[in-house]
Scaffold this motif. Structure first.
Motif, PDB file in Angstrom:
ATOM      1  N   ASP A  82       0.381  -0.978   0.201  1.00 25.17           N
ATOM      2  CA  ASP A  82      -0.014   0.127  -0.014  1.00 25.17           C
ATOM      3  C   ASP A  82       0.881   1.412  -0.078  1.00 25.17           C
ATOM      4  O   ASP A  82       2.083   1.271   1.116  1.00 25.17           O
ATOM      5  CB  ASP A  82      -1.443   0.161   1.346  1.00 25.17           C
ATOM      6  N   GLN A  83       0.874   1.842  -1.203  1.00 25.91           N
ATOM      7  CA  GLN A  83       1.938   2.999  -1.183  1.00 25.91           C
ATOM      8  C   GLN A  83       1.394   4.318  -0.355  1.00 25.91           C
ATOM      9  O   GLN A  83       2.366   4.654  -0.065  1.00 25.91           O
ATOM     10  CB  GLN A  83       2.148   3.370  -2.722  1.00 25.91           C
ATOM     11  N   ALA A  87       4.000   5.574   2.843  1.00 34.17           N
ATOM     12  CA  ALA A  87       4.422   7.078   2.845  1.00 34.17           C
ATOM     13  C   ALA A  87       4.012   7.866   4.312  1.00 34.17           C
ATOM     14  O   ALA A  87       4.892   8.304   4.679  1.00 34.17           O
ATOM     15  CB  ALA A  87       4.210   8.071   1.224  1.00 34.17           C
ATOM     16  N   GLU A  88       2.584   7.371   4.856  1.00 32.85           N
ATOM     17  CA  GLU A  88       2.899   8.258   5.612  1.00 32.85           C
ATOM     18  C   GLU A  88       3.724   7.871   6.559  1.00 32.85           C
ATOM     19  O   GLU A  88       3.600   8.303   7.240  1.00 32.85           O
ATOM     20  CB  GLU A  88       1.273   7.880   6.080  1.00 32.85           C
ATOM     21  N   SER A  89       3.816   6.474   6.512  1.00 34.19           N
ATOM     22  CA  SER A  89       4.713   5.921   7.571  1.00 34.19           C
ATOM     23  C   SER A  89       5.801   5.912   7.739  1.00 34.19           C
ATOM     24  O   SER A  89       6.537   6.785   9.040  1.00 34.19           O
ATOM     25  CB  SER A  89       4.700   4.003   7.702  1.00 34.19           C
ATOM     26  N   LYS A  95       8.615  12.977  11.299  1.00 33.65           N
ATOM     27  CA  LYS A  95       8.755  14.350  12.095  1.00 33.65           C
ATOM     28  C   LYS A  95       9.071  13.816  12.928  1.00 33.65           C
ATOM     29  O   LYS A  95       9.681  14.517  14.362  1.00 33.65           O
ATOM     30  CB  LYS A  95       7.250  14.110  11.900  1.00 33.65           C
ATOM     31  N   ALA A  96       9.020  12.108  13.557  1.00 28.79           N
ATOM     32  CA  ALA A  96       9.543  11.815  15.375  1.00 28.79           C
ATOM     33  C   ALA A  96      11.482  12.038  15.120  1.00 28.79           C
ATOM     34  O   ALA A  96      12.112  12.955  16.043  1.00 28.79           O
ATOM     35  CB  ALA A  96       9.721  10.302  15.333  1.00 28.79           C
ATOM     36  N   GLN A  97      11.698  11.890  14.048  1.00 24.61           N
ATOM     37  CA  GLN A  97      13.333  12.132  14.037  1.00 24.61           C
ATOM     38  C   GLN A  97      13.404  13.720  14.268  1.00 24.61           C
ATOM     39  O   GLN A  97      14.067  13.971  15.160  1.00 24.61           O
ATOM     40  CB  GLN A  97      14.076  11.618  12.547  1.00 24.61           C
TER      41      GLN A  97
END
Length: 131
Positions: A82-83, A87-89, A95-97
């Motif tokens: 699921d592209q 991409a969301e992952s 963002k976390a980084q």
């Protein structure tokens, strides 16, 4: 000295086809002499190479035989990926980084400001002391 025909030599085993580094270097030195301008030196080099192979119980065919190359095919299974989810992952990871790096930068700034203030106070004290 009688020489056996090459067909009378025992056929080498497949695992003995590779030369060890010392024999390989010796063979390379001998083969370089094949480019000599002197016919006698070229003939001597050819004979020396032949004798080296005989002493190693192999022949040119076995030495130069290339192992069969294995072809490995891998299928790319793109249809079950699921592209959008991928991409969301990745965006969440980035963002976390970024948040971690922002916290590190804030911590380092605080540390630098603290050290700068300490150094300023130390200088003021040393200038005001009339020792």
């Amino acid at each position: 000295m009688t020489q056996l025909p090459s067909s009378a030599l025992p056929k080498p085993e497949p695992d003995r086809m590779a030369l060890d580094p010392r024999d390989m270097e010796r063979l390379i030195r001998i083969l370089r002499l094949l480019g000599s301008d002197h016919p006698g030196e070229r003939a001597s080099a050819g004979l020396a190479a032949h004798r080296l192979l005989q002493s190693l119980h192999t022949d040119w065919e076995a030495l130069l035989a290339q192992p069969e190359a294995k072809v490995v095919l891998q299928r790319v299974r793109d249809w079950d990926l699921d592209q959008r989810s991928a991409a969301e992952s990745r965006i969440r990871q980035l963002k976390a980084q970024t948040e971690r790096q922002d916290r590190q930068i804030k911590s380092l700034r605080t540390r630098i400001n603290t050290l700068t203030e300490r150094e300023r106070l130390r200088r003021e004290l040393s200038e005001s002391d009339p020792d």
